[in-house]
Design a protein around this motif. Structure first.
Motif, PDB file in Angstrom:
ATOM      1  N   GLU A 191      33.705 -37.283  29.280  1.00 29.72           N
ATOM      2  CA  GLU A 191      32.331 -36.966  30.128  1.00 29.72           C
ATOM      3  C   GLU A 191      32.005 -38.369  30.831  1.00 29.72           C
ATOM      4  OE1 GLU A 191      29.268 -34.799  27.551  1.00 29.72           O
ATOM      5  OE2 GLU A 191      30.596 -35.764  26.169  1.00 29.72           O
ATOM      6  N   SER A 192      31.103 -38.143  31.726  1.00 32.61           N
ATOM      7  CA  SER A 192      30.403 -39.629  32.364  1.00 32.61           C
ATOM      8  C   SER A 192      30.327 -40.435  31.234  1.00 32.61           C
ATOM      9  CB  SER A 192      29.473 -39.322  33.305  1.00 32.61           C
ATOM     10  OG  SER A 192      29.171 -37.738  33.756  1.00 32.61           O
TER      11      SER A 192
ATOM     12  N   LEU B  86      35.117 -30.154  24.314  1.00 38.17           N
ATOM     13  CA  LEU B  86      35.254 -30.189  25.707  1.00 38.17           C
ATOM     14  C   LEU B  86      35.847 -28.919  26.096  1.00 38.17           C
ATOM     15  CD1 LEU B  86      36.796 -33.634  26.732  1.00 38.17           C
ATOM     16  CD2 LEU B  86      34.544 -32.889  27.466  1.00 38.17           C
TER      17      LEU B  86
ATOM     18  N   ASP C 221      23.138 -35.097  24.415  1.00 36.45           N
ATOM     19  CA  ASP C 221      23.953 -36.106  25.476  1.00 36.45           C
ATOM     20  C   ASP C 221      24.887 -37.144  24.845  1.00 36.45           C
ATOM     21  OD1 ASP C 221      22.710 -34.863  28.098  1.00 36.45           O
ATOM     22  OD2 ASP C 221      21.076 -35.556  27.043  1.00 36.45           O
TER      23      ASP C 221
END
Lengths: 338, 335
Positions: free
Chosen positions: A64-65, A270, A293
């Motif tokens: 992820e970012s 993911l 998050d």
């Protein structure tokens, strides 16, 4: 095919040769506070990563970012100075080289960005943009030679050499990506880091660029490190995959093995989040959706960095960071529950 | 039963120095109550302008709705005054945009903004609006909603901000929510969270959703019905199953075949659609897709194909739709 290609390559000692080796790489950014910018902590963007990239292969970095994948790419290219660790390129630790000593290596490793538009000069013709490295590194003996090379580069990425005199705004996203690739190829590199090369493109254009990257790899024996968040794209192009989370490697394996048998709960999550373009498949799928998050890399969780979102975490996961273990031949996982 | 939203022959153009760009060109589609409908297409195909037209938010100049009807429960939105239209936005149709940061005001707290939104549409006092706002934040899965009311947008992550936008869009329990690329800027894990939320909340409130996206995976997972747009026109419409397993427009087929799938590895090459979408200022004659179409016949260059009936519930705007066949490539090899 990969083996054949590698053997044909000039300078390749054996087919099994690693072109790039990263050993325990660390890349920390200081967090400062107060008037005197006292260092109060570190953002561990890359925290002890080791990996190898074989000649002629494509290694994909996913996550992820905020997972540190772009920072890793920049560090490997020596575009950022790592805090610790080693980066070996073709048998040489490039972090030990002086700027001058590093110059020949700089030519051998190139980069492709997500949106080349931001790196294109609006008042520079695309021909000069592509040809600029030839001038900077004095790779063309004459004007005629220069023009011939630029035309050749345009053709190799599927652009009409008649377009060299045009300006960036006259091109579509896909064409601009081709221009970015042509410039990277000007140096005749062996190794290309592609940071999200297709994520800004439309589906039909994305397929064209992915095919182009595969063709160029065959033609020039290129080794790629592709940074991508789209697992469908990764499955299609990667020979090996590294899954990153908060600066650490969660799982490494061959692409086939990883997609057939993902072992780390983060990798599984993911994959589970990627919808498959088929309503029947989707209806039959059991999805497991991660809660919350990705935590801030400035304040990562203790123990296993993934434990705060992990569906199978136990108390021990909070204690010590799990080491990367070879759970199956060639398949490494950093999870005590596997 | 009449549809919740009926769009009939909608035409929206942008009048530029270089001429008229027909961003939405004679587009018709329906949305039934509680239905999840996708409008799918690539950049510049007119899908966002089509949604903005429904809200009558097309920037003028240079854009203008030049024809057609947009019937919401039988009432033509194009005939309403600006005052009446303001009552429709938010109350009857909610909207969620791609980048929530640009839709939220950075200098006001999240709570303040939700309360304002509610009070702009409903005649209730501040306390009641506040309580409602907390309920909404809870509904969209924001932890500690009472505390988070006092936070500013920058204190929320991208996914959380999009949850707030969904809460605001749903604050007046509209009959329809238009979501324009709501998850494009988000990570895939957060995309899954936000879309699952949108689906479940819409179901609870029996709100219909019009999802505008380029992501064929997302469409397959959530949409009941699909409209495929190309160069300002809807080229194919059908149920999601039909679109994916029996596509009859060469563009739909090309899209499906060019998208890499995580559950499949088929050799090293992807099939592609050759060429680029046309500029809306320089559209080819006949069928707009003909220069890129592998099924082209002579007629395609001259005559524009109307939407042809494939089945009662499936149309394709292609002279050659009978020849278009996805064949065995839909045989699923997933585990």
């Amino acid at each position: 095919m990969t083996t054949e290609r590698a053997e044909n390559m000039e300078g390749a000692r054996t087919a099994q040769d690693d072109l790039v080796q990263v050993k325990d790489l660390q890349m920390y950014f200081p967090i400062t506070a107060g008037l005197f910018r006292r260092r109060v902590g570190d953002i561990k963007a890359v925290d002890g990563i080791s990996l190898n990239i074989k000649r002629g292969q494509t290694l994909a970095i996913v996550g992820e970012s905020g997972s540190g994948k772009t920072t890793l790419g920049r560090a490997i290219l020596r575009l950022a100075k790592p805090t610790g660790g080693e980066i070996w390129f073709d048998g040489v630790n490039i972090l030990r080289l002086s700027g001058r000593q590093f110059m020949p290596y700089r030519q051998r490793m190139q980069v492709i960005f997500q949106d080349p538009y931001s790196s294109l000069h609006p008042r520079m013709t695309v021909g000069s943009f592509v040809g600029e490295p030839l001038v900077v590194h004095r790779l063309a003996a004459s004007k005629v030679e220069y023009r011939r090379r630029v035309a050749e580069l345009f053709r190799s990425v599927g652009l009409d050499p008649a377009m060299t005199g045009r300006y960036p705004h006259e091109f579509s996203g896909g064409q601009r990506q081709r221009i970015g690739i042509a410039r990277a190829l000007a140096m005749q590199p062996e190794f290309i880091v592609a940071d999200e090369p297709v994520s800004a493109l439309d589906v039909s254009v994305q397929a064209q660029i992915l095919n182009l990257l595969a063709d160029l790899q065959d033609q020039f024996g290129l080794t790629y490190m592709v940074i991508a968040h789209d697992l469908s794209v990764v499955r299609h192009i990667a020979s090996r995959v590294v899954v990153m989370y908060l600066g650490k490697v969660m799982e490494i394996s061959s692409a086939k093995e990883l997609f057939d048998d993902p072992l780390h709960p983060y990798t599984q999550a993911l994959m589970s989040a990627v919808p498959i373009p088929d309503p029947r498949v989707e209806r039959a799928r059991q999805r497991q959706i991660l809660v919350g998050d990705i935590p801030s890399p400035a304040n990562p969780p203790s123990g296993c960095v993934f434990h705060t979102r992990c569906p199978i975490a136990i108390d021990e996961c909070r204690g010590e960071a799990p080491a990367l273990r070879e759970t199956k031949p060639g398949h490494w996982t950093a999870c005590i529950r596997v | 039963m009449a549809a919740l939203l009926e769009i009939r022959n909608l035409r929206t153009s942008f009048f530029t120095d270089e001429g008229e760009a027909k961003a939405v060109d004679n587009v018709s589609y329906d949305i039934q109550e509680g239905e999840f409908v996708a409008l799918v297409g690539e950049s510049g195909c007119g899908k966002s302008v089509s949604a903005l037209s429904v809200m009558r938010l097309v920037p003028f100049p240079p854009g203008r709705i030049i024809g057609g009807e947009i019937l919401l429960n039988g009432r033509d939105l194009l005939k309403l005054s600006e005052q009446e239209m303001r009552g429709v936005r938010g109350n009857e149709i909610g909207m969620v945009f791609q980048e929530p940061m640009t839709s939220l005001n950075p200098v006001f707290t999240i709570g303040h903004q939700i309360v304002e939104t509610i009070r702009a549409h409903k005649d209730i006092d501040k306390q009641a609006a506040w309580r409602r706002a907390v309920e909404l934040l809870e509904l969209v899965g924001i932890p500690q909603p009472t505390d988070r009311m006092a936070d500013y947008p920058h204190q929320f992550s991208g996914g959380m901000r999009q949850r707030v936008m969904i809460a605001m869009a749903l604050s007046c329990e509209p009959k329809l929510v238009i979501a324009d690329e709501p998850t494009t800027a988000l990570d895939v894990t957060i995309q899954a969270q936000v879309l699952e939320l949108l689906e479940s909340v819409a179901e609870q409130l029996s709100t219909a959703v019009l999802l505008i996206t380029h992501n064929l995976g997302v469409v397959a997972r959530y949409a009941h019905r699909v409209n495929v747009m190309y160069a300002g026109k809807i080229v194919e419409q059908a149920t999601a199953d039909e679109i994916y397993h029996n596509p009859r427009h060469p563009y739909t087929l090309g899209l499906l075949q060019s998208v890499p799938r995580m559950d499949r590895v088929e050799g090293s090459r992807l099939s592609t659609i050759e060429g680029l979408p046309p500029s809306l200022l320089r559209l080819p004659g006949g069928c707009y897709f003909h220069p890129r179409c592998p099924f082209i016949v002579e007629r395609c260059e001259r005559e524009e194909p109307p939407a042809m009936l494939v089945t009662d519930d499936h149309t394709a705007a292609c002279w050659q739709w009978n020849e278009v066949d996805i064949g065995d490539s839909t045989v699923v090899k997933s585990k």
